[in-house]
Design an enzyme around this catalytic site. Structure first.
Site, mmCIF file in Angstrom:
data_model
loop_
_atom_site.group_PDB
_atom_site.id
_atom_site.type_symbol
_atom_site.label_atom_id
_atom_site.label_comp_id
_atom_site.label_asym_id
_atom_site.label_seq_id
_atom_site.Cartn_x
_atom_site.Cartn_y
_atom_site.Cartn_z
ATOM 1 N N HIS A 68 10.107 4.734 -3.817
ATOM 2 C CA HIS A 68 9.700 4.230 -2.498
ATOM 3 C C HIS A 68 9.454 2.723 -2.566
ATOM 4 O O HIS A 68 9.801 1.975 -1.661
ATOM 5 C CB HIS A 68 8.443 4.961 -2.015
ATOM 6 C CG HIS A 68 7.393 5.143 -3.069
ATOM 7 N ND1 HIS A 68 7.669 5.702 -4.297
ATOM 8 C CD2 HIS A 68 6.079 4.818 -3.108
ATOM 9 C CE1 HIS A 68 6.564 5.707 -5.029
ATOM 10 N NE2 HIS A 68 5.585 5.184 -4.334
ATOM 11 N N ASP A 81 0.883 -1.153 0.000
ATOM 12 C CA ASP A 81 0.000 0.000 0.000
ATOM 13 C C ASP A 81 0.916 1.196 0.000
ATOM 14 O O ASP A 81 1.971 1.199 0.646
ATOM 15 C CB ASP A 81 -0.912 -0.012 1.234
ATOM 16 C CG ASP A 81 -2.227 0.680 0.931
ATOM 17 O OD1 ASP A 81 -2.785 0.478 -0.157
ATOM 18 O OD2 ASP A 81 -2.700 1.454 1.787
#
Ligand code: IMP
Length: 201
Positions: A184, A76
């Protein structure tokens, strides 16, 4: 985790997002074969009941691990803007509404920052890996700033307005390889790969 062929591991990525699957496949070492839920003709809606990236990554991974009885990982991710106290964060995909397009989310974000010169932000990704019924969390961060106008055609989501630290271009102006080298998701994925390497040896 299953052995696809000698020396190769096969792992399910608990996601329908083809952009993310492509990014992870491009980053995966030769010994790791990744399959997305579309490849498996999985047609359930994944739960995302929590207001944290960690909670939702684990909820998705648990759901798929239990239904398919496989080892898997889910992620997520979201954009956290300092001047907005971390928003849109876990709501990144739906910032402009439940069925918002990427461009509608971008317009909403630019409107929220219209008179704001403080534009520091970060992308954060959380991976939940479930192997042999145990959960492991990995986090990756990419710092940057929010541009005033969208630029570039690559990538997805907020890429056209995110300028990574040390760059003058947005993420959407980088190639997939360039984005993958700093993202990321790369940071979180690298940690997971390191963990799996230790498991294999
Ligand atoms: P999820 O992780 O699939 O829940 O998606 C979160 C949302 O965060 C995406 O729909 C995008 O709007 C945003 N997002 C996450 N990672 C990225 C990225 O690498 N680039 C641009 N937007 C991203």
């Amino acid at each position: 985790m299953s052995q696809a062929s000698p020396g190769t591991l096969s792992l399910v990525f608990a996601s329908f997002n083809k952009h993310k699957l492509l990014e992870y496949q491009a980053m995966a070492p030769f010994w790791l074969k990744l399959q997305g839920l579309k490849d498996l003709h999985f047609d359930h809606v994944l739960p995302e009941p929590y207001q944290t990236l960690e909670g939702n990554a684990c909820a998705k991974a648990r759901y798929v691990a239990q239904l398919l009885q496989v080892d898997c990982f889910a992620d997520d991710s979201g954009l956290e803007v300092e001047a907005l106290n971390g928003a849109p964060g876990w709501r990144s995909a739906h910032y402009a509404g439940p069925n918002a397009t990427d461009m509608e989310n971008i317009e909403q974000l630019l409107a929220s920052l219209q008179h704001c010169s403080h534009r520091r932000a970060r992308f954060r990704a959380v991976i939940c890996l479930i192997v042999q019924n145990r959960e492991h969390l990995f986090e990756g961060i990419l710092n940057g700033t929010i541009a005033h106008h969208p630029r570039g055609q690559q990538g997805f989501g907020y890429d056209p307005i995110f300028v990574p630290e040390g760059y003058t271009t947005t993420l959407a102006q980088l190639t997939l390889e360039q984005k993958n080298s700093i993202s990321h998701r790369r940071a979180a994925f690298n940690q997971m790969i390191h963990f799996l390497e230790n498991l294999r040896s």
